[in-house]
Design a protein around this motif. Structure first.
Motif, PDB file in Angstrom:
ATOM      1  N   ALA A 126       0.920  -1.194   0.029  1.00  0.00           N
ATOM      2  CA  ALA A 126      -0.128  -0.153   0.084  1.00  0.00           C
ATOM      3  C   ALA A 126       0.988   1.238  -0.055  1.00  0.00           C
ATOM      4  N   TRP A 130      -1.367   5.950   2.553  1.00  0.00           N
ATOM      5  CA  TRP A 130      -2.615   5.385   3.165  1.00  0.00           C
ATOM      6  C   TRP A 130      -2.841   5.192   4.704  1.00  0.00           C
ATOM      7  N   ARG A 145      -8.973  -2.758  -2.052  1.00  0.00           N
ATOM      8  CA  ARG A 145      -8.272  -1.496  -2.376  1.00  0.00           C
ATOM      9  C   ARG A 145      -7.244  -1.459  -3.350  1.00  0.00           C
ATOM     10  N   LEU A 146      -6.010  -2.171  -2.871  1.00  0.00           N
ATOM     11  CA  LEU A 146      -4.687  -2.188  -3.942  1.00  0.00           C
ATOM     12  C   LEU A 146      -5.402  -2.861  -5.256  1.00  0.00           C
ATOM     13  N   ARG A 148      -8.314  -2.547  -6.970  1.00  0.00           N
ATOM     14  CA  ARG A 148      -8.884  -1.723  -7.597  1.00  0.00           C
ATOM     15  C   ARG A 148      -8.070  -0.540  -8.035  1.00  0.00           C
ATOM     16  N   LEU A 149      -6.928  -0.061  -7.161  1.00  0.00           N
ATOM     17  CA  LEU A 149      -6.137   0.793  -7.614  1.00  0.00           C
ATOM     18  C   LEU A 149      -5.167   0.164  -8.666  1.00  0.00           C
ATOM     19  N   GLU A 150      -4.715  -0.985  -8.792  1.00  0.00           N
ATOM     20  CA  GLU A 150      -3.925  -1.492  -9.954  1.00  0.00           C
ATOM     21  C   GLU A 150      -4.787  -1.784 -11.161  1.00  0.00           C
TER      22      GLU A 150
END
Length: 151
Positions: A126, A130, A145-146, A148-150
């Motif tokens: 992360a 964050w 969350r990670l 989705r971020l990628e």
């Protein structure tokens, strides 16, 4: 970290509201100084993420953080990062999946190569911005969350 900084600045702003005279001037000065420190710390965390997580070169980082009249060398940028972050080494929170189970741990950023080995081993790190606390964060939520971020 950025969220905590914003909350701290909001408290300082609240102190400023209603202050008059000398106390008002002092409160405004403290707020200005706190805002400058907070902005520098946020910039340093973002620069560290670019260096450790995205592989940006120290030359590019030095160029990005150099301000009018304050150029940083490749070596000087690391001194600046350590001074702004106040933590050496910076510690990232990482998550990984083992079947249906999710796990979380901390990973000190000793070098970009060491961080790349962690990532190559299947751990998703992360961003430092964050503000994750592994003792209270949910590994599955951080994984999502990670992910989705990628994408």
């Amino acid at each position: 970290m950025i969220r905590n900084e914003a909350e701290r600045l909001q408290r300082a702003l609240d102190e400023l509201v209603g202050a008059t005279g000398v106390e008002g001037i002092r409160a405004a000065t403290r707020l200005r100084d706190d805002m400058q420190k907070s902005i520098q710390r946020s910039r340093a965390l973002m620069a560290a993420d670019l260096y450790y997580l995205k592989g940006m070169s120290s030359r590019e980082i030095a160029s990005a953080v150099s301000e009018g009249g304050t150029p940083y060398t490749q070596a000087g940028v690391f001194k600046w990062l350590k001074a702004q972050i106040g933590q050496d080494p910076l510690v990232y929170v990482g998550v990984w999946r083992d079947g249906d189970d999710f796990h979380m741990d901390t990973f000190p950023a000793e070098s970009p190569d060491q961080i790349r080995k962690v990532v190559d081993g299947g751990v998703r790190l992360a961003p430092a911005t964050w503000e994750l606390d592994p003792s209270t964060a949910d590994a599955k939520d951080v994984w999502r969350r990670l992910t989705r971020l990628e994408s």
